[in-house]
Write an enzyme that holds these catalytic residues in place. Structure first.
Site, PDB file in Angstrom:
ATOM      1  N   LYS A 163     -21.187  86.049 -22.176  1.00 48.25           N
ATOM      2  CA  LYS A 163     -22.438  85.638 -22.982  1.00 48.25           C
ATOM      3  C   LYS A 163     -22.691  84.376 -23.013  1.00 48.25           C
ATOM      4  O   LYS A 163     -22.018  83.593 -23.219  1.00 48.25           O
ATOM      5  CB  LYS A 163     -22.275  86.335 -24.296  1.00 48.25           C
ATOM      6  CG  LYS A 163     -22.005  87.873 -24.498  1.00 48.25           C
ATOM      7  CD  LYS A 163     -23.223  88.767 -24.142  1.00 48.25           C
ATOM      8  CE  LYS A 163     -22.904  90.041 -24.564  1.00 48.25           C
ATOM      9  NZ  LYS A 163     -24.223  91.067 -24.076  1.00 48.25           N
ATOM     10  N   ASP A 188     -25.071  86.854 -19.662  1.00 48.56           N
ATOM     11  CA  ASP A 188     -25.890  87.695 -20.442  1.00 48.56           C
ATOM     12  C   ASP A 188     -26.569  86.837 -21.601  1.00 48.56           C
ATOM     13  O   ASP A 188     -25.715  86.524 -22.509  1.00 48.56           O
ATOM     14  CB  ASP A 188     -25.232  88.904 -20.780  1.00 48.56           C
ATOM     15  CG  ASP A 188     -26.180  89.861 -21.536  1.00 48.56           C
ATOM     16  OD1 ASP A 188     -27.547  89.580 -21.501  1.00 48.56           O
ATOM     17  OD2 ASP A 188     -25.624  90.916 -21.874  1.00 48.56           O
ATOM     18  N   GLU A 213     -28.659  87.967 -17.061  1.00 49.25           N
ATOM     19  CA  GLU A 213     -29.184  89.359 -17.549  1.00 49.25           C
ATOM     20  C   GLU A 213     -30.038  88.696 -18.754  1.00 49.25           C
ATOM     21  O   GLU A 213     -29.622  87.994 -19.496  1.00 49.25           O
ATOM     22  CB  GLU A 213     -27.903  90.021 -17.980  1.00 49.25           C
ATOM     23  CG  GLU A 213     -28.162  91.387 -18.508  1.00 49.25           C
ATOM     24  CD  GLU A 213     -27.017  92.178 -18.797  1.00 49.25           C
ATOM     25  OE1 GLU A 213     -25.651  91.912 -18.651  1.00 49.25           O
ATOM     26  OE2 GLU A 213     -27.012  93.283 -19.702  1.00 49.25           O
ATOM     27  N   ASP A 238     -31.982  94.395 -18.930  1.00 48.14           N
ATOM     28  CA  ASP A 238     -31.175  95.327 -19.917  1.00 48.14           C
ATOM     29  C   ASP A 238     -32.199  95.890 -20.727  1.00 48.14           C
ATOM     30  O   ASP A 238     -32.936  96.924 -20.503  1.00 48.14           O
ATOM     31  CB  ASP A 238     -30.086  94.538 -20.183  1.00 48.14           C
ATOM     32  CG  ASP A 238     -29.430  95.487 -21.363  1.00 48.14           C
ATOM     33  OD1 ASP A 238     -29.683  96.559 -21.821  1.00 48.14           O
ATOM     34  OD2 ASP A 238     -28.416  94.729 -21.875  1.00 48.14           O
ATOM     35  N   LYS A 262     -28.262 101.531 -18.713  1.00 50.83           N
ATOM     36  CA  LYS A 262     -27.080 102.178 -19.668  1.00 50.83           C
ATOM     37  C   LYS A 262     -27.737 103.612 -20.271  1.00 50.83           C
ATOM     38  O   LYS A 262     -28.768 103.642 -20.668  1.00 50.83           O
ATOM     39  CB  LYS A 262     -27.040 101.410 -21.065  1.00 50.83           C
ATOM     40  CG  LYS A 262     -26.690  99.891 -20.922  1.00 50.83           C
ATOM     41  CD  LYS A 262     -26.710  98.950 -22.306  1.00 50.83           C
ATOM     42  CE  LYS A 262     -26.213  97.641 -22.074  1.00 50.83           C
ATOM     43  NZ  LYS A 262     -26.511  97.001 -23.196  1.00 50.83           N
TER      44      LYS A 262
HETATM   45  O1  OSB Z   1     -18.522  96.039 -22.394  1.00 56.09           O
HETATM   46  C1  OSB Z   1     -19.490  96.448 -23.117  1.00 56.09           C
HETATM   47  O2  OSB Z   1     -19.482  97.503 -23.915  1.00 56.09           O
HETATM   48  C2  OSB Z   1     -20.747  95.827 -23.194  1.00 56.09           C
HETATM   49  C3  OSB Z   1     -20.909  94.580 -23.738  1.00 56.09           C
HETATM   50  C4  OSB Z   1     -22.156  93.922 -23.787  1.00 56.09           C
HETATM   51  O3  OSB Z   1     -22.635  92.885 -23.106  1.00 56.09           O
HETATM   52  C5  OSB Z   1     -23.072  94.585 -24.885  1.00 56.09           C
HETATM   53  C6  OSB Z   1     -22.490  95.090 -25.920  1.00 56.09           C
HETATM   54  C7  OSB Z   1     -23.416  95.587 -27.132  1.00 56.09           C
HETATM   55  C8  OSB Z   1     -24.627  95.337 -26.932  1.00 56.09           C
HETATM   56  C9  OSB Z   1     -25.372  94.846 -25.667  1.00 56.09           C
HETATM   57  C10 OSB Z   1     -24.698  94.422 -24.898  1.00 56.09           C
HETATM   58  C11 OSB Z   1     -25.203  93.911 -23.576  1.00 56.09           C
HETATM   59  O4  OSB Z   1     -24.898  94.275 -22.413  1.00 56.09           O
HETATM   60  O5  OSB Z   1     -26.380  93.277 -23.846  1.00 56.09           O
HETATM   61 MG    MG Z   2     -27.133  92.988 -21.867  1.00 47.80          MG
END
Ligand code: OSB
Ligand code: MG
Length: 368
Positions: A163, A188, A213, A238, A262
């Protein structure tokens, strides 16, 4: 399929360690677990992935419960579905609320696959027996993040995502690249930047990231198209992609070169397949994102990630990455950097009712 009884289990589980992104620090995770019982007794499972507060998208656990109880469940209980692809269409009178819709849609897919006595992955058109595991490292001090990367690599993870946020970007990636010049690495931002930060984002081009991302606003595809022309690093969307239509428009505009799918975010598995197929046609790779979910949603993600165009390791990690104990048996494990796609019927994991009961705060029943 004719659903005769739907039970919602509202669970709360503590993460093994807090997870921080540019937007929020998550310590405990509420989830809406959907148990759908068909008239023949077959039980399917789904999971709503909205968070307790609307920091990632506008949906929350409470809006999901409201949508499910007052709108979506009544529709499902009064219908005969020949195929799970009909579920999303049966919700066409209800705007958005895709996480709530996905929660129940996925449970119907599980019922359907179990009735056929086939793994959900193969029913979806999946072709992989195992998928590559990726780990996400939340925001922390740079030394802590480096240590987490060490652990992930030692455990065999094939790709790391960190992140980032303004002020926690160039130096962080620079330090990681000093230690690990070649690991498959991506960042991300969870929408933390604007076009005014284009120079800062451009400076990341030197690090050979697989992608960045969602750098810009969560509902944007216009500025991302401008940014993608300015930076060499592929942009992955995303939050901005909630449907196959969103994906088509983003690809037409050139807003991204990769899409994170997702199933929970896009309204379920039927929409996941549509986005997957569109991207395959356009030569755009996809990968499966995560939502700090329990093993139930993770099992659905795993089935989705077995489709042929999921060519990049996703946020698919072991149950133990986030949980002291998961709700499914066996738990998801990573071996040699791979997660095996289960061969049992439906999601291929048993829901452990004892653990489900242990973490359930409230239960809601509906039947016809
Ligand atoms: O390992 C995971 O479950 C995802 C971790 C993650 O990046 C995420 C977790 C919670 C909400 C959004 C995100 C994302 O992908 O932005
Ligand atoms: Mg993301």
């Amino acid at each position: 399929m004719r659903l005769k009884k739907i039970t919602l289990h509202l669970t709360e589980m503590e993460l093994v360690q807090p997870f921080e992104s540019s937007l929020e620090r998550v310590e405990t995770r509420e989830s809406v677990i959907v148990e759908a019982e068909n008239s023949d007794g077959t039980v399917g499972w789904g999971e709503g992935v909205a968070f307790s507060s609307p920091w990632y998208t506008e949906e929350t656990v409470k809006t999901s419960l409201h949508m499910l109880q007052d709108f979506l469940i009544p529709i499902c209980l009064h219908r005969e579905y020949r195929h799970p692809e009909e579920v999303h269409a049966s919700f066409s009178g209800i705007k958005r609320n895709r996480m709530a819709k996905a929660a129940i849609e996925m449970a119907v897919w599980d019922v359907y696959a179990k009735q056929l006595n086939r793994p959900l992955s193969s029913v979806l058109g999946g072709t992989r027996e195992a998928v590559e595991a990726g780990m996400v490292i939340g925001l922390d001090t740079i030394p802590s993040m480096l240590k987490s990367i060490d652990h992930a690599l030692a455990a065999g993870y094939k790709r790391l995502k960190v992140k980032i946020k303004p002020g926690y970007d160039f130096d962080l990636i620079h330090e990681i690249r000093k230690q690990y010049p070649y690991i498959p690495l991506m960042a991300d931002a969870n929408s933390a930047y604007t076009l005014e930060d284009a120079d800062k984002l451009k400076s990341l081009d030197d690090f050979g990231l697989m992608m960045i991302e969602q750098p810009l606003a969560s509902d944007d595809i216009i500025d991302h198209a401008v940014l993608q022309k300015m930076v060499n690093t592929p942009i992955c969307l995303d939050e901005s992609i909630e449907s196959a239509e969103d994906a088509r428009k983003a690809l037409d505009l050139g807003s991204c070169k990769i899409i994170n799918i997702k199933p929970g975010r896009v309204g379920g598995l039927a929409e996941t397949i549509k986005i997957h197929d569109l991207c395959l046609k356009r030569n755009i790779p996809v990968w499966c994102g995560g939502m700090l979910e329990t093993g139930i949603s993770r099992a659905h993600n795993l089935a989705a990630a077995s489709l042929p165009n999921f060519t990049i390791p996703g946020d698919l990690s072991a149950s133990s990455r986030y949980w002291k104990e998961d709700l499914i048996s066996p738990e998801v494990t990573v071996q040699n950097g791979l997660v095996a796609v289960p061969s049992g019927a439906g999601i291929g994991f048993e829901v452990d009712r004892k653990k489900l009961g242990k973490y359930t705060k409230q239960t809601f029943h509906a039947s016809n």
